[in-house]
Design an enzyme around this catalytic site. Structure first.
Site, short mmCIF file in Angstrom:
data_model
loop_
_atom_site.label_atom_id
_atom_site.label_comp_id
_atom_site.label_asym_id
_atom_site.label_seq_id
_atom_site.Cartn_x
_atom_site.Cartn_y
_atom_site.Cartn_z
N LEU A 150 0.70 -1.25 0.10
CA LEU A 150 -0.04 0.03 -0.05
C LEU A 150 0.95 1.05 -0.01
O LEU A 150 0.43 2.27 -0.32
CB LEU A 150 -0.85 0.08 1.20
CG LEU A 150 -1.77 -1.08 1.26
CD1 LEU A 150 -2.84 -1.09 2.57
CD2 LEU A 150 -3.03 -0.88 0.06
N GLY B 132 8.16 3.74 3.02
CA GLY B 132 8.97 4.80 3.40
C GLY B 132 10.32 4.37 3.34
O GLY B 132 10.91 3.49 2.41
N GLU C 180 -6.03 -1.10 11.31
CA GLU C 180 -7.06 -1.11 10.24
C GLU C 180 -7.10 -0.66 8.76
O GLU C 180 -6.02 0.18 8.65
CB GLU C 180 -8.45 -0.12 10.85
CG GLU C 180 -9.02 -0.60 12.31
CD GLU C 180 -9.88 0.46 12.81
OE1 GLU C 180 -10.87 0.01 13.37
OE2 GLU C 180 -9.59 1.60 12.95
N ASP D 25 1.87 16.21 14.13
CA ASP D 25 1.94 16.19 12.65
C ASP D 25 0.43 15.90 12.17
O ASP D 25 0.41 15.09 11.28
CB ASP D 25 2.91 15.19 12.19
CG ASP D 25 3.22 15.35 10.75
OD1 ASP D 25 2.80 16.57 10.17
OD2 ASP D 25 3.63 14.74 10.14
#
Length: 819
Positions: free
Chosen positions: A482, A485, A560, A621
């Site tokens: 999905l 990084g 989730e 953030d």
């Protein structure tokens, strides 16, 4: 077979028996007191059960109870049973000086009890107020029971300290203990004006029984002069305190110079190393001993080999951890010892050397000393207890099934959990290394000579199994990636039997894992994020932890799955076809958004942040890119458990999707690195702006250096064309320069809930007009045009009186709006 508790109990009994063999010291008869006077203080609250017990001699003949010099009567609330008095459902009228008077052939004895039943609610802050209700004060108050008395200070010596400087988030209490007849009233002023609870966030509490005011979690806006005014009809007195709230200055632990100190002792002596630690964030302290492995003190990665001698447990205090005790030292105990302390900012350490010398022979005088018998008794008891402890340790070592490569198995403290390692460990000696995950960073020694810091074999780490969250690997089917990084990645997966009641149910999930070139810091951060999600718990509007795979393989964190991606992409994908800057102007949007849909997005994010704030979690953030959207259009805040190094933020570096993180940061976070719930509220205001520009980029074309200047001067972004004045004022409130003046997430939830309820489902957005003041949906590549006056997001145009839906806003012309 005796249990270890029985063995220790037996050793203690033997020691006590040996001690009892000594003749007990006796006092001459004339040393015995003829009469003893004792005073005990008792405090209770209305409704409590009050119990007073009088200590009696064996030959007591009579007992008499009085209160304030009057015989104590028995009634339906007061019961007297000889040496004990019980008062049920205590009331303030039960306060007074109680006395238990006894007579016996050996003399009379009186015990006094000073009882205060306070009409104030019980509070942890009132622990130091017991002296305010002492018998001395009551006697002073009773000296003039029927006379008119102007107010006076009962404890002026406790009011001498007028300036109080405290760190932010502390609790502050000011006291003005007073007296007078009739009983005077108390009121408080701040900076000479009436001070009401709604004048500060969180309000305050007044304890009228103790003449005090209490303010929890003070902030810089609480600075000022606080005046108590005590008055009755015969006079008035006042006293002023000055409060200064000092912002916390986060830093790694500070160790007192010269500690621990070098020690030189004889063989068999006891040694005590002391390490004084000063830290604002809660420190984690460990004691280490430098050791040799295969004849070397330094590992292939140039870090010393160490053994953890002492680490904090669940019930261990910092004071206990500051001292290391070594009993009956041997030559093997000689060497270098290190006190290592860490907090969420970094780590510090000091070392000391222990030198062990040959023991000198005992002189004959020592053997004939009067203390010799006592020394033998205590040594025997200590020896027996040591034997029991050694027996228990050997038993536990034999019962464990884990194999170790060396003689001891060491542990790493990880958020109150131990992460046992299978190999000898080394600890970084770099005092400036980061500890943002709140844990000691411990690495396994390599069997090879390679000094690479990469986790080529993450499976070397053995994490403790948590039955509440553990999912067998054979019940997890990994799918397509999905996202990824530098060192981590997220893949789509199917989990079987997440619900214990439905073992065959298949659930789509997202799985976080490390890449093959991840570092130990990345592993530490992933574990920290998992533990943080466990502690925070579940909520509809945050990404929830569903399970984990920690055994027999790499670490998988199961969370989730949000099928519609992040909120920013979700909004951009639903821009109308005619809207400028959409990703693909020729394609039909997936669905048309109404104004209520956008307000609902904001409301759900606010609810999630309200929950995180209630759990003392600061996101740091918050942005549309960190909010995910499920198939049912439920907003879920993500990445709230990430460990972020706020002291090494590159303000000029873009994120992977081209966004500059500084554009979401509050001024105090940007300039002073102060992160609070109020700084998250500022970021929420920017997120609101993103929502009502359908994924626009804040401050488009504004260089970072210029942004710093504009924020310091009080400039704020202009109102988006598709929001109401009320919502824009909500953004402006979130962007207030003073953090304490910004709304709380609780207030934002209430306001947005009201707006959602009042908004029609049919108010669709008229976004077919160009929104040329907003940035494109791709990374900023229009720097030459975005910085022009025609493209400025700032304006000094007055706010329109009517809502701006639906209408086409006039273009701004480079003017700036000042906050």
């Amino acid at each position: 077979m005796f249990t270890w508790r029985c063995l220790i109990l037996w050793a203690v009994l033997v020691t006590a028996t040996l001690s009892a063999a000594r003749p007990a010291p006796t006092l001459p008869d004339q040393a015995l007191p003829k009469a003893n006077i004792e005073v005990e203080s008792h405090s209770a609250h209305p409704g409590d059960l009050l119990q007073l017990r009088c200590r009696l001699r064996d030959d007591v003949q009579s007992i008499n109870w009085v209160r304030d010099g009057v015989q104590l009567p028995e009634n339906n609330r007061t019961r007297i049973t000889g040496e004990e008095v019980e008062v049920r459902d205590a009331v303030p009228e039960d306060s007074g000086l109680y006395a238990c008077m006894t007579n016996s052939p050996s003399g009379s004895e009186t015990t006094y009890f000073s009882v205060n039943v306070s009409d104030a609610l019980p509070s942890a802050e009132d622990d130091d107020d017991e002296d305010d209700s002492s018998s001395e004060e009551k006697e002073a108050d009773n000296t003039k029971p029927n006379q008119a008395v102007a107010p006076y200070w009962t404890y002026p010596e406790k009011m001498e300290k007028k300036l109080h400087a405290v760190p932010a988030a502390k609790t502050v209490k000011f006291k003005c203990p007073s007296g007078g007849t009739p009983n005077p009233t108390l009121r408080w002023l701040k900076n000479g004006k009436e001070f009401k609870p709604d004048h500060r966030i969180g309000g305050y509490k007044v304890r009228y029984a103790t003449w005090s005011i209490i303010m929890d979690s003070v902030v810089p806006s609480d600075k000022g002069n606080y005046t108590c005014i005590v008055e009755n009809k015969y006079g008035s007195i006042n006293h002023t305190y000055q409060l200064d709230v000092v912002e916390r200055s986060p830093h790694r632990p500070i160790l007192q110079a010269g500690l621990p100190a070098n020690k030189t002792v004889a063989l068999g002596s006891n040694v005590e190393f002391v390490c004084k630690v000063y830290s604002d964030p809660q420190p984690h302290i460990q004691w280490l001993k430098h050791i040799e492995v295969n004849g070397s003190k330094i590992g292939p990665d140039n870090l010393p080999y160490v053994q953890i001698l002492k680490t904090a447990g669940v019930n261990t205090t910092d004071k206990e951890m500051e001292v290391l005790h070594l009993r009956n030292v041997s030559f093997e105990d000689a060497g270098e010892y290190t006190c290592l302390a860490g907090n969420s900012i970094g780590i510090s350490h000091h070392s000391a050397w222990l030198t062990v010398l040959e023991a000198t022979e005992q002189s004959p005088a020592m053997m004939t000393s009067p203390l010799y018998l006592e020394i033998i008794i205590y040594c025997t008891g200590a020896f027996l207890i040591s034997c029991m402890v050694v027996t228990v340790i050997i038993y536990k070592m034999k019962s464990t099934t884990k194999k170790t490569d060396f003689n001891s198995q060491l542990a790493v403290h990880k958020l109150a959990k131990s992460i046992p390692l299978r190999r000898q460990v080394t600890v970084s000696a770099d005092s400036s290394s980061s500890m943002n995950s709140g844990v000691m960073l411990v690495r396994p020694s390599r069997l090879s000579s390679s000094g690479t810091p990469m986790l080529a074999g993450v499976s070397e780490y053995e994490l403790p199994e948590d039955p509440r969250w553990e999912l067998p690997r054979d019940r997890l089917i990994l799918g397509k990636p999905l996202g990824e990084g530098c060192f981590g990645q997220v893949v789509l997966a199917e989990a079987i039997g997440l619900d214990k009641d439905k073992p065959n149910r298949v659930t789509k999930v997202a799985v976080k894992m490390l890449k093959s070139d991840a570092t130990e810091k990345d592993l530490s951060d992933l574990i920290s994020e998992m533990e943080m999600m466990k502690m925070i718990g579940k909520h509809k509007n945050i990404i929830n932890l569903l399970g984990a795979c920690t055994q027999d393989g790499p670490l998988y964190v199961i969370v989730e799955y949000a099928s519609k991606g992040n909120l920013r992409e979700y909004l951009q994908a639903r821009r109308p076809p005619g809207m400028e800057y959409c990703y693909n102007p020729t394609r039909i949007p997936e669905e048309q958004l109404s104004f209520k849909d956008l307000v609902s997005c904001a409301y759900q994010v606010a609810r999630g942040m309200e929950y995180l704030a209630s759990k003392k979690c600061i996101h740091r953030d918050l942005a549309a890119r960190n909010v995910l959207v499920t198939e049912d259009n439920v907003m879920k805040i993500a990445d709230f458990g990430l460990a972020r190094d706020i002291h090494h933020i590159d303000y000029y570096k873009k994120t992977t999707n081209g966004r500059l993180p500084v554009k979401w940061m509050a001024p105090e976070a940007l300039f002073d690195r102060i992160y609070t719930h109020q700084s998250d509220v500022w970021s929420f205001g920017v997120l609101l702006w993103e929502i009502f520009t359908l994924g626009g980029s804040p401050y488009p074309g504004v260089p970072v250096e210029e942004l710093f200047k504009l924020l310091k001067e009080g400039h704020r972004m202009d109102k988006p064309s598709n929001c109401t004045n009320e919502l824009y004022m909500m953004m402006r409130d979130c962007w207030h320069a003073v953090p304490s003046q910004r709304p709380t997430f609780k207030q934002l939830v209430e306001d947005l809930d009201r707006i959602v309820a009042m908004t029609s489902n049919q108010e669709y957005l008229d976004l077919s007009v160009p929104l040329d003041q907003y940035s494109p949906g791709f990374p900023a590549t229009r720097s030459s045009t975005c910085s022009s006056g025609e493209d400025s997001v700032f304006s000094h145009d007055p706010l329109p009186d009517e809502p701006c839906l639906p209408r086409c806003p006039p273009h701004s012309h480079g003017a700036l709006k000042r906050h």
